[in-house]
Motif scaffolding. Structure first.
Motif, PDB file in Angstrom:
ATOM      1  N   TRP A 154      34.661 -19.276  47.201  1.00  0.00           N
ATOM      2  CA  TRP A 154      34.791 -20.595  46.579  1.00  0.00           C
ATOM      3  C   TRP A 154      34.636 -21.938  47.235  1.00  0.00           C
ATOM      4  CZ3 TRP A 154      39.001 -23.759  46.569  1.00  0.00           C
ATOM      5  CH2 TRP A 154      39.365 -24.637  45.540  1.00  0.00           C
ATOM      6  N   ALA A 155      34.610 -21.791  48.658  1.00  0.00           N
ATOM      7  CA  ALA A 155      34.751 -23.410  49.603  1.00  0.00           C
ATOM      8  C   ALA A 155      33.237 -23.749  49.305  1.00  0.00           C
ATOM      9  CB  ALA A 155      34.983 -23.007  50.614  1.00  0.00           C
ATOM     10  N   ALA A 156      32.212 -22.338  49.671  1.00  0.00           N
ATOM     11  CA  ALA A 156      31.133 -22.806  49.917  1.00  0.00           C
ATOM     12  C   ALA A 156      30.317 -22.883  48.205  1.00  0.00           C
ATOM     13  CB  ALA A 156      30.305 -20.730  50.576  1.00  0.00           C
ATOM     14  N   MET A 157      30.622 -23.179  47.351  1.00  0.00           N
ATOM     15  CA  MET A 157      29.770 -23.283  46.230  1.00  0.00           C
ATOM     16  C   MET A 157      30.539 -24.149  46.157  1.00  0.00           C
ATOM     17  SD  MET A 157      29.424 -19.318  44.562  1.00  0.00           S
ATOM     18  CE  MET A 157      29.139 -19.932  42.231  1.00  0.00           C
ATOM     19  N   GLY A 158      31.277 -25.213  46.845  1.00  0.00           N
ATOM     20  CA  GLY A 158      31.448 -26.335  45.847  1.00  0.00           C
ATOM     21  C   GLY A 158      33.276 -26.589  46.435  1.00  0.00           C
ATOM     22  N   GLY A 203      34.889 -29.080  43.169  1.00  0.00           N
ATOM     23  CA  GLY A 203      33.745 -29.281  42.633  1.00  0.00           C
ATOM     24  C   GLY A 203      32.863 -29.515  42.497  1.00  0.00           C
ATOM     25  N   GLY A 204      32.768 -27.986  42.570  1.00  0.00           N
ATOM     26  CA  GLY A 204      31.213 -27.141  42.471  1.00  0.00           C
ATOM     27  C   GLY A 204      31.044 -26.606  40.775  1.00  0.00           C
ATOM     28  N   VAL A 205      30.313 -25.690  40.964  1.00  0.00           N
ATOM     29  CA  VAL A 205      30.675 -25.010  39.160  1.00  0.00           C
ATOM     30  C   VAL A 205      31.682 -24.238  38.942  1.00  0.00           C
ATOM     31  CG1 VAL A 205      28.994 -22.605  40.413  1.00  0.00           C
ATOM     32  CG2 VAL A 205      28.900 -23.618  38.172  1.00  0.00           C
ATOM     33  N   LEU A 206      32.269 -23.483  39.621  1.00  0.00           N
ATOM     34  CA  LEU A 206      33.391 -22.656  39.276  1.00  0.00           C
ATOM     35  C   LEU A 206      34.486 -24.042  39.294  1.00  0.00           C
ATOM     36  CD1 LEU A 206      33.467 -19.615  42.870  1.00  0.00           C
ATOM     37  CD2 LEU A 206      32.938 -19.985  39.869  1.00  0.00           C
ATOM     38  N   GLY A 207      34.571 -24.475  39.879  1.00  0.00           N
ATOM     39  CA  GLY A 207      35.512 -25.257  39.221  1.00  0.00           C
ATOM     40  C   GLY A 207      36.848 -25.241  40.419  1.00  0.00           C
ATOM     41  N   TYR A 208      38.354 -24.422  39.252  1.00  0.00           N
ATOM     42  CA  TYR A 208      39.313 -25.180  39.631  1.00  0.00           C
ATOM     43  C   TYR A 208      39.557 -23.794  39.597  1.00  0.00           C
ATOM     44  CZ  TYR A 208      40.445 -29.735  40.030  1.00  0.00           C
ATOM     45  OH  TYR A 208      40.497 -31.007  41.379  1.00  0.00           O
ATOM     46  N   PRO A 209      40.772 -22.858  40.328  1.00  0.00           N
ATOM     47  CA  PRO A 209      41.120 -21.640  40.006  1.00  0.00           C
ATOM     48  C   PRO A 209      42.003 -21.279  38.583  1.00  0.00           C
ATOM     49  CG  PRO A 209      42.525 -22.262  41.525  1.00  0.00           C
ATOM     50  CD  PRO A 209      41.791 -23.211  41.514  1.00  0.00           C
TER      51      PRO A 209
END
Length: 555
Positions: A270-274, A277-283
């Motif tokens: 998740w961190a590597a994907m931003g 702020g990345g495409v996954l957003g918040y949990p």
């Protein structure tokens, strides 16, 4: 120090001691003058003078009691009406006035307690109409809403001071510092939250709101998250906030609520994907483990991340590929876990899984390719291997036998059906190669091969030979091995509930084109609860469709 508690002092002895002290002071001054050394003010060493001088400064008038000495650290006190003035060599002479602050000091043991002697007078006019008085071992703060509570030296006081003391977000203390928590920790509550400290984490605030509620729900410092290792920080994407803990972090937005991110491979991906702020957003929820093959997963605003020991942590993003994978049961289905991210180029996309891959294009939509099955699928195009295959071990189910895992679930199915008042019976389970050959040949002789192939499998092509099939009947004897069986109590119960036990009706009505067989509402096939559930809830009636296999209408 309270007057009633000290009234037993001996007046005569006190007077003798005081006169002796005064005489000694006068002699000392004379000696110093003879030696040419300037004398210090008399009250520097004389408690009586220091106390009377302080009383004069405060406009207290004449004393209403004698000087009492012999207190802790060589201290003394004297009453001026309801105000007591205490003196010690270290603290000097300071008043103790009636009210909640004095009561709190008394409750801590007067000068003998943790706070020791006062080092200032009580000061009022603070924020919210508050007052305070400093002592050797801390400060007592009071407001009408919080009462009088101590702030004592240490990491918690430093953290509170850094946040603005009573003028900051935390406000006044509402209780004393409490220790004895997990890992030798301490905490103190304030009007606007609490501060927790441990040797490993340091002192950090926990303030009211969704993040604190989520931390409390996980067991405070005793839960998986442990002690806070930072304060709550806001201003993230979508007006989000975060707070770090020993065992992870809690993230909050109005849309997602407060959700944990705990250390491990999923968080790293998740961190590597931003991160947020990345495409996954918040949990959108916590990491959930106990999945197939010891795996874990976590859902985010923009997708999910799945992990297993053999695949690592891989993302699954919204779209046609994820939808197609989901219709087959996600990681519990025939494809298993993703082994890499979805990759798109030149107008098409592909994602690889443990037992196959999924593709998408605008022309073809989403398609699955399953390269390694996680169960036996036998039909007119897929014979058993070897052709005289025998499942092991076999276990008894009613009047027949099945492969052991299937047998256990079949026994549960039968028991629950009977508990519901359904007279379900077993008709046929495992049949070996030679028994199947005999049965098939009898149908050929009776009906001819074309019709026989619609109602019976050739030896080596039979689901019964796999040990995973079970023909059921109804205790009424009605419609045995006939299409009308669907209307019996056992037929309708199996149709509605067999999936809960990992079974499907293998040859559904209207799908001879895919299975090669006529409708058999009595023929149940064990596929496992994950696959049976996925097939039911996604409306996939046949194993050929579920496993993306070619239709098998004929040999």
């Amino acid at each position: 120090m309270d007057q009633p508690d000290r009234s037993h002092a001996r007046p005569a002895l006190r007077g003798i001691l005081r006169r002796g002290a005064l005489a000694y002071a006068a002699l000392s001054c004379a000696v110093l003058l003879l030696l040419g050394i300037p004398a210090q003010p008399a009250h520097a060493d004389d408690p009586g003078t220091a106390i009377s001088t302080r009383a004069s400064q405060l406009g207290l008038g004449s004393p209403t009691g004698g000087l009492v000495c012999g207190l802790r650290d060589g201290g003394c006190y004297q009453w001026y009406g309801t105000v007591g003035i205490l003196w010690s060599p270290a603290s000097g002479a300071q008043p103790s006035s009636p009210g909640a602050i004095r009561q709190a000091w008394i409750a801590q043991g007067y000068e003998n307690g943790r706070l020791g002697y006062p080092t200032s007078a009580e000061t009022c006019g603070l924020a919210g109409g508050g007052c305070r008085q400093t002592y050797q071992g801390g400060t007592l703060y009071w407001t009408a809403s919080t009462g009088a509570n101590a702030a004592t030296p240490g990491a918690i006081l430093q953290a509170w001071t850094a946040q603005g003391s009573e003028n900051g977000r935390l406000g006044y203390p509402v209780g004393g510092e409490v220790c004895g928590l997990r890992d030798a920790g301490c905490y103190q509550m304030f009007a606007g939250g609490g501060i927790l400290w441990s040797p490993a984490s340091g002192a950090y605030a926990s303030t009211p709101g969704a993040i604190r509620q989520a931390w409390v729900a996980q067991g405070y410092e005793n839960g998986r998250l442990g002690y806070p290792t930072s304060g709550e920080s806001c201003g993230l994407r979508d007006a989000g906030c975060v707070q770090s803990f020993q065992g992870g972090a809690l993230y909050w937005t109005a849309a997602s609520g407060a959700q944990p991110m705990t250390p491990g491979a999923i968080r790293q991906t998740w961190a590597a994907m931003g991160a947020e702020g990345g495409v996954l957003g918040y949990p959108l929820g916590p990491e959930v483990c106990g999945m197939r093959d010891g795996g874990c997963g976590q859902v985010f605003q923009g997708g999910s991340v799945y992990w297993s020991p053999s695949t690592g942590a891989q993302p699954s993003l919204p779209g046609a590929i994820r939808w197609a994978w989901g219709t087959r049961g996600y990681e519990a289905g025939p494809l298993g876990y993703p082994v890499g991210p979805e990759i798109c180029q030149s107008g098409s996309c592909r994602q690889n899984f443990q037992r196959g891959f999924a593709t998408w294009s605008a022309q073809d939509g989403a398609r699955l390719a399953i390269t390694a099955l996680d169960t036996i699928v036998v039909n007119k195009k897929r014979p058993l291997s070897p052709i005289d295959y025998v499942p092991t071990p076999l276990e008894t189910v009613g009047s027949t036998a099945m492969q052991s895992e299937a047998a256990a679930w079949a026994r549960s199915l039968l028991a629950d059906a009977r508990a519901a008042g359904i007279g379900m019976t077993t008709v046929s389970g495992y049949r070996d190669y030679w028994s199947q050959a005999s049965l098939y040949n009898s149908y050929v002789a009776q009906y001819g091969q074309t019709q026989a192939d619609l109602i019976s499998a050739r030896p080596g092509y039979s689901e019964h030979q796999s040990g995973l099939a079970l023909d059921i009947g109804d205790s009424s004897g009605a419609c045995g091995l006939q299409a009308c069986f669907e209307n019996t109590g056992s037929g309708s119960w199996a149709r509605d509930n067999a999936w809960r036990y990992g079974f499907i009706v293998r040859y559904p009505q209207g799908y001879t084109w895919a299975t090669g067989y006529e409708y058999e509402p009595w023929h149940l096939r064990y596929v496992g609860r994950a696959a049976a559930s996925a097939m039911r809830f996604n409306g996939i009636p046949t194993l050929e469709e579920f496993y993306a296999l070619p239709a098998a209408p004929g040999y």
